[in-house]
Design an enzyme around this catalytic site. Structure first.
Site, short mmCIF file in Angstrom:
data_model
loop_
_atom_site.label_atom_id
_atom_site.label_comp_id
_atom_site.label_asym_id
_atom_site.label_seq_id
_atom_site.Cartn_x
_atom_site.Cartn_y
_atom_site.Cartn_z
N GLN A 125 -7.31 -6.03 32.33
CA GLN A 125 -6.39 -6.39 31.26
C GLN A 125 -7.19 -7.10 30.17
OE1 GLN A 125 -4.01 -9.75 32.01
NE2 GLN A 125 -2.35 -9.17 30.65
N SER A 128 -6.33 -11.52 26.31
CA SER A 128 -6.75 -12.81 25.76
C SER A 128 -7.96 -12.67 24.86
CB SER A 128 -7.11 -13.77 26.89
OG SER A 128 -6.03 -13.91 27.78
N SER A 160 -10.12 -10.41 33.93
CA SER A 160 -10.40 -10.48 35.37
C SER A 160 -11.06 -9.20 35.88
CB SER A 160 -9.11 -10.70 36.17
OG SER A 160 -8.62 -11.99 35.95
N GLU A 244 11.76 -5.33 36.70
CA GLU A 244 11.60 -5.13 38.14
C GLU A 244 10.17 -5.37 38.59
OE1 GLU A 244 11.78 -1.07 39.15
OE2 GLU A 244 11.05 -1.43 41.17
N ASN A 360 2.02 -22.74 32.52
CA ASN A 360 3.31 -23.29 32.92
C ASN A 360 3.97 -24.09 31.79
OD1 ASN A 360 2.90 -22.04 35.30
ND2 ASN A 360 3.10 -23.87 36.59
N GLU A 361 3.16 -24.64 30.88
CA GLU A 361 3.78 -25.34 29.74
C GLU A 361 4.63 -24.36 28.93
OE1 GLU A 361 0.61 -25.55 30.56
OE2 GLU A 361 0.17 -27.68 30.85
C1 LIG Z 1 -7.59 -16.76 36.97
C2 LIG Z 1 -7.31 -16.26 35.57
C3 LIG Z 1 -7.28 -14.89 35.35
C4 LIG Z 1 -7.05 -14.41 34.05
N1 LIG Z 1 -7.10 -13.05 33.87
C5 LIG Z 1 -6.91 -12.56 32.63
C6 LIG Z 1 -7.02 -11.15 32.40
O1 LIG Z 1 -7.28 -10.36 33.33
N2 LIG Z 1 -6.86 -10.68 31.16
C7 LIG Z 1 -6.58 -11.50 30.10
O2 LIG Z 1 -6.40 -10.98 29.00
N3 LIG Z 1 -6.48 -12.86 30.27
C8 LIG Z 1 -6.66 -13.40 31.50
N4 LIG Z 1 -6.60 -14.77 31.70
C9 LIG Z 1 -6.41 -15.65 30.53
C10 LIG Z 1 -5.04 -16.32 30.50
O3 LIG Z 1 -4.04 -15.40 30.18
C11 LIG Z 1 -5.14 -17.45 29.45
O4 LIG Z 1 -6.06 -18.40 29.96
C12 LIG Z 1 -3.79 -18.11 29.23
O5 LIG Z 1 -2.93 -17.23 28.54
C13 LIG Z 1 -3.93 -19.42 28.42
O6 LIG Z 1 -4.62 -19.19 27.22
P1 LIG Z 1 -5.88 -20.09 26.77
O7 LIG Z 1 -6.83 -20.15 27.94
O8 LIG Z 1 -6.37 -19.56 25.47
O9 LIG Z 1 -5.30 -21.58 26.58
P2 LIG Z 1 -4.51 -22.14 25.32
O10 LIG Z 1 -3.50 -21.17 24.88
O11 LIG Z 1 -5.53 -22.62 24.33
O12 LIG Z 1 -3.77 -23.38 25.98
C14 LIG Z 1 -4.43 -24.61 26.27
C15 LIG Z 1 -3.35 -25.60 26.72
O13 LIG Z 1 -2.41 -25.85 25.66
C16 LIG Z 1 -1.08 -25.56 26.09
N5 LIG Z 1 -0.30 -24.96 25.01
C17 LIG Z 1 -0.74 -23.99 24.14
N6 LIG Z 1 0.28 -23.67 23.30
C18 LIG Z 1 1.36 -24.43 23.66
C19 LIG Z 1 2.71 -24.55 23.18
N7 LIG Z 1 3.17 -23.80 22.18
N8 LIG Z 1 3.54 -25.44 23.79
C20 LIG Z 1 3.10 -26.19 24.83
N9 LIG Z 1 1.84 -26.13 25.32
C21 LIG Z 1 0.98 -25.26 24.75
C22 LIG Z 1 -1.26 -24.54 27.21
O14 LIG Z 1 -0.15 -24.52 28.06
C23 LIG Z 1 -2.52 -25.07 27.90
O15 LIG Z 1 -2.22 -26.12 28.78
C24 LIG Z 1 -6.83 -15.30 32.97
C25 LIG Z 1 -6.86 -16.69 33.19
C26 LIG Z 1 -7.12 -17.16 34.48
C27 LIG Z 1 -7.16 -18.67 34.68
#
Ligand SMILES: Cc1cc2nc3c(=O)[nH]c(=O)nc-3n(C[C@H](O)[C@H](O)[C@H](O)COP(=O)(O)OP(=O)(O)OC[C@H]3O[C@@H](n4cnc5c(N)ncnc54)[C@H](O)[C@@H]3O)c2cc1C
Length: 379
Positions: A125, A128, A160, A244, A360-361
């Site tokens: 996927q 990000s 991933s 689903e 989770n936020e």
């Molecule tokens: C084990 C793992 C596997 C993953 N696999 C994939 C994958 O296969 N493909 C892929 O594309 N991505 C993947 N990801 C990425 C994942 O989807 C992102 O890490 C996730 O969406 C959070 O984005 P970010 O890391 O840019 O953090 P940010 O978006 O920068 O967030 C940082 C912090 O700020 C908080 N925050 C941000 N905006 C808000 C808001 N509006 N309100 C409240 N709080 C907020 C967040 O909750 C978080 O605590 C993976 C991540 C992990 C940990």
């Protein structure tokens, strides 16, 4: 909600159990987050597929068994109870496949699904980006029209298993002049070994190169690999969330099996009193999650859509998983520190639960606004 399983569902469960008893490898396979383990898990996928157990809920024409939702849940329970290996094709099977069922063409389904189901083509996927995680619509990677297809450029991250996978799917900006960030995006599939793709593995906390950053430099993608209409990528990507198959991310079978394992560990450790309540909570939590999932499935079968309730599921399982593993590590005491114990590895992975699949936020915001009707917070 009717929790009685039909004789057909029970027969399906029994057939699955018998097959798993005869086929699940005696010892664990090497980690699927390593190159060697990835290859071993492909072999397991092929074995599942040979007897049509790899994608039971798909139509038979693509290698499935046309199993209904309740049969699928029963299969998952049996799968985890049997201690069967992790599923290396999960991203394709639980994310891309439902998207193709809803938005793909017949040609795309016939071409993409059978090799995906057999584990011959593993999908990553690529959503990000360095500046677009929670705020996915901020993505900048673009797809520019060219003769017979599109040229992809940009950077994707945290993909991933992309270091070992074959192909990827993602969202790309096709209309930079669109009025809103989530407009003018398109959903495209691409080859991870195509000219112009650079895959840089990124190690996780446990040192395994399970993530990758992808740099795309004018990567050619033919028209046949565009899913849905150009400019409709957001709708295509979001339409499968919470439906689903949104349940497939964490089936209750996984936690029922983990809670049973924890219970056995507690007994082996001499049933210490201090852990009694925590082990009981784990057993009750797994059962509650199972019932919640069955309730959701039952509403789905009555024709309702699942929507924001899946955020409740997500917060629940991700926090549950951490608590369960913490209890196991406390029971193991100093043994838990030994590198390579299943529980220690599981704990490290559980820590990522509140981050991936939408933090989770963000899930709590969805619960507050869409389920509880609270006013929108300031962003
Ligand atoms: C084990 C793992 C596997 C993953 N696999 C994939 C994958 O296969 N493909 C892929 O594309 N991505 C993947 N990801 C990425 C994942 O989807 C992102 O890490 C996730 O969406 C959070 O984005 P970010 O890391 O840019 O953090 P940010 O978006 O920068 O967030 C940082 C912090 O700020 C908080 N925050 C941000 N905006 C808000 C808001 N509006 N309100 C409240 N709080 C907020 C967040 O909750 C978080 O605590 C993976 C991540 C992990 C940990």
């Amino acid at each position: 909600m009717d929790l009685t399983h039909s004789p057909a569902d029970e027969a399906f469960r029994a057939e699955a159990r018998a097959w798993l008893t005869a086929h699940v490898p005696a010892g664990p396979l090497p980690s699927l987050e390593s190159e060697e383990g990835f290859a071993a898990h492909r072999v397991w996928e092929a074995e599942l597929a040979a007897d049509r157990w790899s994608v039971v809920s798909w139509p038979a024409v693509y290698g499935g068994r046309d199993a209904g939702l309740l049969s699928w849940l029963a299969f998952e329970e049996e799968y985890y109870a049997a201690g069967a290996p992790g599923r290396v094709g999960q991203n394709g099977v639980s994310l891309l496949a439902p998207t193709l069922f809803d938005h793909g063409t017949e040609e795309q389904r016939a071409r993409v699904l059978p090799p995906m189901g057999r584990g011959e083509v593993i999908w990553a996927q690529a959503w990000s980006e360095p500046e677009a995680g929670s705020d996915l619509a901020a993505l900048r990677s673009r797809a520019v029209r060219t003769s017979g297809g599109w040229l992809l450029s940009g950077r994707k991250t945290w993909s991933s298993r992309a270091a070992f996978a074959d192909r990827a799917f993602g969202l790309f900006r096709t209309d930079p002049a669109a009025a809103k960030p989530h407009q003018g995006l398109s959903y495209l599939m691409f080859d991870l070994r195509a000219p112009g793709v650079t895959v840089r593995p990124i190690a996780r906390l446990d040192g395994k190169p399970a993530f990758a950053e992808l740099t795309l430099d004018e990567v050619f993608v033919p028209d046949e690999d565009l899913v849905g209409e150009p400019g409709q990528g957001w709708r295509v990507a979001m339409s499968t969330a919470g439906n689903e198959r949104g349940l497939t991310l964490r089936s209750p079978g996984r936690f029922l099996a983990a809670a049973e394992r924890l219970h056995r560990l507690w007994r082996t450790a001499g049933c210490p009193d201090w852990a009694r309540d925590r082990v009981t909570d784990a057993l009750i939590g797994a059962r509650a999650y199972q019932l919640f999932t069955y309730a959701a499935a039952s509403r789905f079968l009555d024709g309702e859509s699942l929507g924001p309730e899946s955020s409740l599921n997500k917060v629940f399982w991700s926090e549950y998983d951490i608590a369960l593993h913490e209890t196991a590590l406390d029971l193991l005491g100093e043994q838990a520190e030994w590198a390579g114990t299943d529980w220690a590895e599981g704990y490290v992975f559980a820590l990522a639960g509140p981050i991936y699949a939408g933090t989770n936020e963000i899930q709590r915001d969805i619960i507050a606004e869409r389920l509880l009707g609270l006013p929108k917070g300031r962003r």
